[in-house]
Design a protein around this motif. Structure first.
Motif, short mmCIF file in Angstrom:
data_model
loop_
_atom_site.label_atom_id
_atom_site.label_comp_id
_atom_site.label_asym_id
_atom_site.label_seq_id
_atom_site.Cartn_x
_atom_site.Cartn_y
_atom_site.Cartn_z
N MET A 102 0.84 -1.20 0.00
CA MET A 102 0.00 0.00 0.00
C MET A 102 0.87 1.25 0.00
SD MET A 102 -2.89 -1.09 2.82
CE MET A 102 -3.92 -2.55 2.63
N VAL A 103 1.93 1.21 0.82
CA VAL A 103 2.86 2.34 0.87
C VAL A 103 3.58 2.48 -0.46
CG1 VAL A 103 4.90 3.29 2.01
CG2 VAL A 103 3.16 2.09 3.36
N GLY A 104 4.03 1.34 -1.01
CA GLY A 104 4.81 1.37 -2.24
C GLY A 104 4.03 1.92 -3.42
N VAL A 105 2.75 1.57 -3.53
CA VAL A 105 1.93 2.07 -4.65
C VAL A 105 1.83 3.58 -4.62
CG1 VAL A 105 -0.41 2.13 -5.59
CG2 VAL A 105 0.63 -0.06 -4.97
N PHE A 106 1.62 4.14 -3.43
CA PHE A 106 1.51 5.59 -3.32
C PHE A 106 2.88 6.28 -3.38
CE2 PHE A 106 -2.61 4.35 -1.54
CZ PHE A 106 -3.44 5.23 -2.21
N ALA A 107 3.94 5.50 -3.07
CA ALA A 107 5.29 6.08 -3.13
C ALA A 107 5.74 6.31 -4.57
CB ALA A 107 6.29 5.18 -2.40
N VAL A 108 5.11 5.62 -5.52
CA VAL A 108 5.45 5.84 -6.93
C VAL A 108 4.74 7.11 -7.39
CG1 VAL A 108 5.40 4.89 -9.27
CG2 VAL A 108 5.75 3.38 -7.32
N SER A 109 5.33 8.21 -6.97
CA SER A 109 4.82 9.53 -7.33
C SER A 109 5.96 10.29 -7.99
CB SER A 109 4.33 10.28 -6.08
OG SER A 109 3.76 11.52 -6.42
N PRO A 110 5.91 10.48 -9.31
CA PRO A 110 7.05 11.09 -10.04
C PRO A 110 7.41 12.48 -9.51
CG PRO A 110 5.43 10.17 -11.55
CD PRO A 110 4.79 10.16 -10.20
N ARG A 111 8.70 12.79 -9.57
CA ARG A 111 9.20 14.10 -9.17
C ARG A 111 9.90 14.75 -10.37
NH1 ARG A 111 12.34 11.78 -3.79
NH2 ARG A 111 10.47 11.04 -2.66
N ARG A 112 10.01 16.06 -10.31
CA ARG A 112 10.67 16.78 -11.42
C ARG A 112 12.12 16.39 -11.56
NH1 ARG A 112 8.00 20.88 -13.85
NH2 ARG A 112 5.98 21.45 -12.96
N SER A 113 12.74 15.97 -10.46
CA SER A 113 14.16 15.62 -10.51
C SER A 113 14.40 14.21 -11.05
CB SER A 113 14.76 15.72 -9.10
OG SER A 113 14.07 14.86 -8.20
N ASP A 114 13.35 13.43 -11.26
CA ASP A 114 13.51 12.06 -11.74
C ASP A 114 14.02 12.04 -13.17
OD1 ASP A 114 12.57 11.12 -9.35
OD2 ASP A 114 10.53 10.72 -10.06
N ARG A 115 14.98 11.14 -13.44
CA ARG A 115 15.54 11.02 -14.78
C ARG A 115 14.53 10.44 -15.76
NH1 ARG A 115 20.68 7.20 -15.47
NH2 ARG A 115 19.03 5.68 -15.03
N SER A 116 13.71 9.51 -15.27
CA SER A 116 12.66 8.91 -16.09
C SER A 116 11.61 8.33 -15.18
CB SER A 116 13.25 7.79 -16.98
OG SER A 116 13.64 6.69 -16.17
N GLY A 117 10.55 7.80 -15.79
CA GLY A 117 9.50 7.16 -15.00
C GLY A 117 10.02 5.97 -14.22
N MET A 118 11.06 5.32 -14.74
CA MET A 118 11.63 4.15 -14.06
C MET A 118 12.22 4.54 -12.71
SD MET A 118 11.59 1.02 -15.00
CE MET A 118 11.65 -0.03 -13.55
N THR A 119 12.70 5.77 -12.59
CA THR A 119 13.27 6.23 -11.32
C THR A 119 12.20 6.22 -10.23
OG1 THR A 119 14.80 7.66 -12.54
CG2 THR A 119 14.51 8.11 -10.19
N ALA A 120 11.02 6.74 -10.54
CA ALA A 120 9.92 6.77 -9.56
C ALA A 120 9.48 5.37 -9.20
CB ALA A 120 8.75 7.57 -10.12
N ILE A 121 9.41 4.48 -10.19
CA ILE A 121 8.99 3.10 -9.92
C ILE A 121 10.01 2.38 -9.05
CG2 ILE A 121 8.59 0.86 -11.02
CD1 ILE A 121 7.30 2.40 -13.35
N ASN A 122 11.29 2.56 -9.36
CA ASN A 122 12.33 1.96 -8.52
C ASN A 122 12.25 2.46 -7.09
OD1 ASN A 122 13.50 0.34 -10.48
ND2 ASN A 122 14.93 1.90 -11.17
N ARG A 123 11.97 3.75 -6.96
CA ARG A 123 11.88 4.33 -5.61
C ARG A 123 10.75 3.66 -4.81
NH1 ARG A 123 12.06 9.28 -6.96
NH2 ARG A 123 9.82 9.62 -7.22
N GLY A 124 9.58 3.52 -5.43
CA GLY A 124 8.47 2.89 -4.75
C GLY A 124 8.77 1.45 -4.39
N PHE A 125 9.43 0.72 -5.30
CA PHE A 125 9.76 -0.67 -5.06
C PHE A 125 10.71 -0.81 -3.87
CE2 PHE A 125 12.57 -4.31 -5.60
CZ PHE A 125 11.67 -5.35 -5.78
N PHE A 126 11.77 -0.01 -3.85
CA PHE A 126 12.77 -0.15 -2.78
C PHE A 126 12.26 0.36 -1.44
CE2 PHE A 126 15.67 -0.51 -6.45
CZ PHE A 126 16.30 -1.69 -6.09
N ILE A 127 11.42 1.38 -1.45
CA ILE A 127 10.79 1.82 -0.20
C ILE A 127 9.95 0.67 0.37
CG2 ILE A 127 8.98 3.32 0.76
CD1 ILE A 127 10.05 5.55 -1.04
N SER A 128 9.18 0.03 -0.48
CA SER A 128 8.35 -1.09 -0.05
C SER A 128 9.21 -2.23 0.49
CB SER A 128 7.50 -1.59 -1.22
OG SER A 128 6.76 -2.73 -0.88
#
Length: 797
Positions: A301-327
């Motif tokens: 539940m946390v990971g799904v909401f953690a995949v929230s793109p930021r302006r500093s992200d290099r690509s969409g994959m960066t946001a997805i990786n962030r959510g995965f590793f936080i989870s």
């Protein structure tokens, strides 16, 4: 595990204490909470704008086609489900209650798997147009204000990922709810009943994976060969009659099929963990394996909401990786707290365990925590490894893209070499993880096997986010298709969708890699469950000394070596059948699309509309027709081996299938994913861009890779678990009729012969089917039937 099967010291039957009952009720409540969050996410996704009338019309056609296909598929699979329900009633069990419960929860597992797949498809075909509409805001119609490009990209990505989040919540919610219900209702008998639950989930998922994979890749390959290669028009050009079928296929294959696949991985891993948990941890073993994935539900539940793109992200994959590793990190911390709060510090303090476990030295908390951590770390490493071999920004894909300058042959060769190499690294990682978990058990084989199962539950803690990553891929792909077909998204908005599609290709490849790792851990743990079932059956059979040879798992014994070879061979045959089915169906699609271009010249200049429904019909009929042979092979091959060669050969058969299946699945998935993204790389302007000879070469590579990555490769995951579960279910019968006082050749040999004959006939019939590639100029197939002459009735735009 070489040598004769040893008899373990049987423990007293564990009965859930009041404290464990409360814990399992809480776990069931967590599962329901996941389903509640799914409902919230559904409302968020559906609240988004659907775009123009043209986009809505195309989306409606895709929705109707996907619904029609799944309805027909479920009617076909219902026949298999009913047959399996009654066959399970005939298999030995300790009581009538166990038999009835096993059959009933077989249907529950199958229904839950179907529901997970259907929900994934249902929302994906509604989300795709909303993602396209969100991207359109970057390049609106004249007079409409343009939105900030970064904001547009982030909004589109958020819609696509939260669609996946819904499927992820259904996967973990229904999987955990089903297992909790079995434990609460059947308690000590739960492991036997759970065999039915896992078998139902795995069998249906395999059929959905194979059927959906054949549908989607037949349409995709046919569309690419005629549209891109022969006519030189874009992938989702509305003039191509296969485009609607292609978009339908993304949903019934990658959404419905993969969602069902990951659900059964979740269910089967829990089944194996609970069976071995009962043997090793006694009463706690019926609750603790549920506690780990329950923590994963919360972190998902946390990971799904953690995949929230930021302006500093290099690509969409960066946001997805962030959510995965936080989870993953939160899961590891949560598991550490749970382990030390729940488990005692000594094996002697575990209630209801045998003498061989209670006298074992060590701390069960350390074993549990390290085993779960191995699973979590394996998921993270596989994610990075698969990303390296399939992302457009990494060297392997760029090397394939560069090889396109010398033609399609080098593209195909470089993709195959990449897949073969990556399979080795993945197999080594998975093998080290299994062995590392196994070492935790010390001198106890049962504790070692339970540690492997716990590693599988550790990997399950990330499944919610993994499923979301997977569904993100086809939603993004469909969104790009709808945008291109409607002609309402241009410039920067179209580039947003292209970028999301490339990220989606990578996430699909990553989830396939993790699904393979889950399959191997589950299959290895099920192998341990199989050993437990055989030990119990041997104790009841009272085998003679002359039977010891046939009970041995020594691989130097010729019958066991034959079993090992048969297990590996079935993986190759299964893969070949799946790819051949795509080839035949794609050939029919090619001839139908060519016929429409030839007989309706107005299609190319836009004055006539293609007959989209005819291609949907071709793909639907071919996919459903091709389901039976792979399914019969998966279910009956273990029966033929077990009843003919014995339980030792059956165990070797499973080992051979696990080894070959691991390598084959990774090879097929990574080759296909790399070819797909190499094509995207060229289409982004590298090495000549769209329309160049390099582009044509990568299209050929992508076409070869389509059935690799989306049909044969992913279907190997449920194949391994179906075969292991069949072996687990028939093990008592194999032992009963093969050894000891009830040994009876008059039962064994007919069963083995009938199973083998059914497989041979099914394969023969499959190979006799007309191959559309042999069709003549008049459009007739090799068997004389008219190509594409199926009744219409599917949607047309």
């Amino acid at each position: 595990m070489a040598g004769p099967l040893t008899h373990r010291t049987l423990a007293a039957e564990p009965v859930l204490t009041s404290g464990n009952q409360v814990l399992v009720w809480i776990i069931a409540a967590v599962a329901l909470a996941a389903l509640g969050l799914a409902a919230v996410l559904v409302r968020q996704v559906l609240a988004a704008d659907e775009g123009t009338d043209s986009m809505k019309k195309i989306a409606a056609a895709v929705q109707e086609g996907a619904n029609a296909y799944l309805a027909r598929q479920f009617r076909t699979l219902g026949i298999f489900a009913v047959a399996a329900f009654f066959l399970l009633m005939l298999l030995p069990a300790d009581s009538l209650s166990q038999r009835i419960g096993r059959s009933i929860f077989f249907l529950v597992g199958a229904i839950f798997s179907a529901v997970t797949g259907y929900i994934g498809m249902w929302l994906a075909v509604r989300s795709n147009v909303r993602v396209a509409a969100a991207a359109r805001a970057a390049t609106p119609a004249p007079g409409e204000p343009a939105a900030d490009l970064t904001t547009v990209s982030h909004r589109a990505m958020r819609i696509a990922f939260r669609t996946g989040g819904v499927v992820g919540m259904f996967t973990v919610g229904l999987g955990l709810l089903g297992a909790s219900a079995v434990v609460l209702i059947y308690r000590a008998d739960a492991p036997k009943v759970l065999e039915g639950f896992g078998f139902g989930a795995a069998l249906l998922a395999m059929f959905m994976r194979v059927g959906g994979g054949i549908f989607t890749k037949a349409a995709d390959v046919g569309a690419d060969l005629v549209g891109k290669v022969e006519k030189g028009i874009p992938e989702d050009d509305p003039r191509n009659a296969a485009t609607i079928a292609d978009n339908v296929g993304d949903n019934v294959g990658d959404c419905a099929g993969m969602a069902a696949d990951l659900f059964e991985s979740y269910a089967v891993t829990l089944v194996a963990a609970l069976i071995l948990g009962k043997v090793t941890f006694g009463d706690s073993g019926l609750a603790f394996p549920l506690l780990i994935p329950a923590i994963g539900v919360i972190t998902a539940m946390v990971g799904v909401f953690a995949v929230s793109p930021r302006r500093s992200d290099r690509s969409g994959m960066t946001a997805i990786n962030r959510g995965f590793f936080i989870s993953a990190v939160i899961s590891l911390v949560g598991v550490a707290v749970a382990v030390y709060a729940y488990l005692p510090s000594s094996y002697a303090d575990l209630k209801g365990v045998g003498a061989d476990i209670s006298t074992h030295h060590g701390d069960p908390r350390v074993l549990a925590l390290v085993a779960v951590a191995i699973g979590i770390v394996l998921a993270a490493v596989i994610q990075q490894l698969t990303g390296y071999f399939t992302e457009t920004s990494r060297r392997p894909v760029r090397d394939i893209g560069k090889s396109s300058l010398t033609g399609p042959a080098t593209v195909v060769l470089s993709g195959i070499s990449l897949g073969l190499e990556s399979a080795v690294y993945s197999a080594v990682l998975i093998g080290l993880s299994v062995y590392g978990a196994f070492l935790l058990g010390g001198t106890s084989v049962w504790l070692a096997l339970f540690a492997v199962a716990l590693a599988g539950t550790g990997l399950l803690t990330t499944v919610g986010v993994i499923v979301a990553m997977d569904t993100f891929g086809p939603v993004s792909d469909n969104a790009q298709g709808i945008a291109e077909m409607s002609g309402d998204v241009h410039g920067e908005g179209a580039q947003v969708l292209t970028d999301l599609d490339a990220v989606g290709n990578t996430t699909k490849a990553i989830t396939k890699g993790i699904a393979i790792a889950t399959a191997v851990l589950a299959a290895t743990a099920l192998f341990g469950s199989f050993k437990e079932a055989v030990d119990t059956a041997v104790t009841k059979a009272h085998p003679s000394t002359s039977d010891a040879r046939w009970l041995s798992l020594d691989i130097s014994q010729p019958s066991n070596l034959v079993g090992l070879l048969f297990g590996a061979a079935v993986v190759f045959l299964f893969s070949g059948l799946a790819i051949s089915a795509v080839s035949r169906s794609a050939g029919a699609v090619v001839y139908e699309v060519r016929r429409q271009f030839r007989e309706h010249p107005g299609i190319m200049d836009g004055t006539e509309l293609p007959e989209y429904g005819r291609v949907v019909d071709i793909c639907t009929k071919d996919a459903l027709r091709e389901l039976a042979t792979p399914g019969l092979l998966a279910v009956l091959a273990p029966v033929a081996v077990g009843f003919s060669l014995g339980v030792g050969s059956l165990a070797s058969y499973l080992a051979g299938a696990i080894g070959a299946g691991t390598l084959m699945a990774v090879f097929l998935a990574n080759s296909g994913g790399a070819w797909d993204n190499a094509k995207k790389l060229v289409e982004d302007g590298h090495y000549g861009g769209k329309g160049s000879e390099a582009h044509a070469a990568t299209v050929i590579g992508d076409t070869v890779g389509d059935p690799f990555k989306d049909t044969a490769g992913p279907a190997i995951n449920p194949l391994l678990k179906v075969m292991n579960l069949v072996a687990l279910l028939i093990a008592p019968a194999v032992v009963k009729f093969s050894y000891g006082v009830d040994a009876d050749l008059a039962v064994r040999i007919p069963v083995a012969v009938v199973a083998a004959l059914i497989i041979v006939v099914a394969v023969y019939v499959s190979k006799r089917r007309g191959i559309a590639m042999d069709a003549g100029a008049d459009g007739e197939g090799a068997d004389g039937s008219p190509v594409g002459a199926y009744p219409s009735g599917s949607p047309a735009v």
